[in-house]
Design a protein around this motif. Sequence first.
Motif, short mmCIF file in Angstrom:
data_model
loop_
_atom_site.label_atom_id
_atom_site.label_comp_id
_atom_site.label_asym_id
_atom_site.label_seq_id
_atom_site.Cartn_x
_atom_site.Cartn_y
_atom_site.Cartn_z
N ALA A 1 10.59 3.03 0.01
CA ALA A 1 10.53 4.34 -0.64
C ALA A 1 9.09 4.77 -0.95
CB ALA A 1 11.35 4.33 -1.92
N TYR A 2 8.13 3.86 -0.81
CA TYR A 2 6.72 4.19 -1.06
C TYR A 2 5.97 4.49 0.24
CZ TYR A 2 7.65 2.63 -5.79
OH TYR A 2 8.16 2.51 -7.05
N ARG A 3 6.71 4.54 1.33
CA ARG A 3 6.13 4.90 2.63
C ARG A 3 6.38 6.39 2.89
NH1 ARG A 3 6.52 2.18 8.03
NH2 ARG A 3 7.97 0.68 7.13
N TYR A 4 5.37 7.07 3.42
CA TYR A 4 5.51 8.49 3.75
C TYR A 4 5.23 8.67 5.24
CZ TYR A 4 4.71 13.56 3.71
OH TYR A 4 4.78 14.92 3.94
N MET B 1 0.86 -1.18 0.00
CA MET B 1 0.00 0.00 0.00
C MET B 1 0.90 1.23 0.00
SD MET B 1 -2.81 -1.26 2.83
CE MET B 1 -3.50 0.39 3.04
N SER B 2 0.92 1.93 -1.11
CA SER B 2 1.80 3.10 -1.21
C SER B 2 1.06 4.35 -0.72
CB SER B 2 2.25 3.30 -2.66
OG SER B 2 1.17 3.74 -3.46
N HIS B 3 1.81 5.27 -0.18
CA HIS B 3 1.24 6.57 0.18
C HIS B 3 1.16 7.43 -1.08
CE1 HIS B 3 2.33 5.43 4.36
NE2 HIS B 3 1.31 6.22 4.67
N THR B 4 0.08 8.17 -1.20
CA THR B 4 -0.14 8.96 -2.41
C THR B 4 0.99 9.97 -2.63
OG1 THR B 4 -2.51 8.71 -2.11
CG2 THR B 4 -1.80 10.39 -3.63
N LEU B 5 1.54 10.53 -1.56
CA LEU B 5 2.63 11.48 -1.71
C LEU B 5 3.91 10.82 -2.20
CD1 LEU B 5 1.96 13.80 1.32
CD2 LEU B 5 2.26 14.57 -1.03
N ALA C 1 -1.96 11.15 5.60
CA ALA C 1 -0.98 10.12 5.24
C ALA C 1 -0.78 9.11 6.35
CB ALA C 1 0.35 10.78 4.89
N ASP C 2 -1.41 9.31 7.48
CA ASP C 2 -1.27 8.39 8.62
C ASP C 2 -2.28 7.25 8.49
OD1 ASP C 2 -0.98 7.08 10.99
OD2 ASP C 2 -1.41 8.82 12.27
N PHE C 3 -1.87 6.12 7.91
CA PHE C 3 -2.77 4.99 7.73
C PHE C 3 -3.34 4.49 9.06
CE2 PHE C 3 -0.56 3.41 3.57
CZ PHE C 3 -1.18 4.43 2.87
N GLY C 4 -2.61 4.74 10.14
CA GLY C 4 -3.07 4.28 11.45
C GLY C 4 -4.36 4.93 11.91
N ARG C 5 -4.77 6.02 11.28
CA ARG C 5 -6.03 6.68 11.66
C ARG C 5 -7.25 5.99 11.06
NH1 ARG C 5 -5.69 11.84 13.85
NH2 ARG C 5 -3.60 12.77 13.85
N PHE D 1 0.88 0.96 -11.60
CA PHE D 1 -0.24 1.55 -10.86
C PHE D 1 0.15 1.64 -9.38
CE2 PHE D 1 -2.37 -0.20 -14.59
CZ PHE D 1 -3.20 0.85 -14.95
N SER D 2 0.08 2.84 -8.83
CA SER D 2 0.46 3.02 -7.43
C SER D 2 -0.63 2.53 -6.48
CB SER D 2 0.75 4.49 -7.14
OG SER D 2 -0.44 5.25 -7.19
#
Length: 488
Positions: free
Chosen positions: A268-271, A190-194, A468-472, A224-225
């Motif tokens: 590198a796909y983590r923000y 799961m990549s972050h959009t940023l 960007a905080d997936f934990g939310r 595809f991201s």
Amino acid sequence: MKILIARFNHETNTFSPVPTPLAAFAPTFGPQAYAANKGMRTAMAAFIDAVEAIGATPVTPVSATANPSGPVHAAAYEEVTRRILDAVPGCDAILLDLHGAMVAENAPDGEGALLERVRAAAPGVPIGVALDLHGNLTERMVRNADVMVGFKTYPHIDMYETGEHAGRLLLEMLHGQARYKVVWKQLPLMSHTLRSTTLGGAMQSAVNAARDLERAGMPAVTVFSGFALADIAAPCMSVVATVRQQEATAGQRAVDALADGIWQQREAYRYDSEALADSLARAKAMAEGQDKPILLLDHGDNCMSGGTCDTMDVLQEALAQGLTGIAVGPVCDPQAVAELVAAGVGAEIEVALGNKVPLEHIGRQARPLMLRGTVRAVSDGWYTVTGPIYRGQRFHMGRSVQLDIGTAQIVVTEQTQEPWDLAVFTCVGIDPTQARYVLLKSRMYCRPVFVPLSGGLVECDSAGVTTADFGRFPYANIQRPVFPFDPL
């Protein structure tokens, strides 16, 4: 020869409280759908041009596109789908301008279900699809398309080129010049959009590798991201290629190798967002001695990912830290607009601004920000885009007001709006180039226009539904293990 061409676009944030009825798509039908795209920069426009260039007749039953928001209402999904299916009989080929990350109330895999129904209605008829770079690809989608091509830019500036590419390959099939097959590989990532921008970093490298494969002879390769703000089985990255049927095995090996390279770069796909207070303190330091505005990008409340455009976290923290000369907007608050318009230009008024849409899916309800200021201007909210994304198209923010609170000039609108253009400010009399800070509820689309005019950029993560905080986010349907939740 008749070729069906339709557009049905939606990126679904299942945590967004913004509803998605049929009206949200502003659908056009038949000749109006044709006119809405002809000459524009959409994939559907490219389809029309390609079909007309060979003397075929474009059949355009519907063009429907909505800003990212919550799940598509079942009635809306069925109506647009019905329009497409009703146009299938008698058509020699089908070209669909889709997004790839649609979740409907009655179809968690919106595009997959649509393509399956189209395939069933048109057995043996070639089907070509253009998709957004943020598509959440599924086996159902891949299995029911002969040609599949996605954007290679984010910010997206190649929508027309993507349609042109998909259309060219499909017409080759139609003329018997080639037989194509779609192959793919999905990653538990799961990549972050940023981190999906193609302006640099790992995503740029991955897209360049896809381009290299195309230059080496593969008909089409797309990275595809994915769009991770969807609580579905796999809102994940994938690599998809359209290959010649006789080269399917070699094509699959190339796709697997590209996907493996992405996996090796998964970190590198983590923000990781910094604390909001730290972001604003950094922006304040950047502004010292600077004669151009510093951009404050509130990517936690971005309407192009399903945000409400009414969270006030960034403005509140900026004011608390003493920032001044801030151009803000657009903030969506229809209730405040009504009060400001009623007060009239020149009136001084206290207004409760923003934080009015409950963010129930992430368990947040903040209080509106009480502000006192002067109504400087009222506009009908219409403007024309002059930048590279949607150039020439007209957009409407609803009634729009400039509220001047001294330290900030705020654009308050009746509708959510991505700041595609300086005109979101100038239409209410604000010149953002003269501001010390420009606070935009945006993540990426603002950059082609605003970054060249700025002296720096700070990404600010407010606690909205596009954070960007997936934990939310209370994910319940994702298949585990998946990175970055699990140590893979």
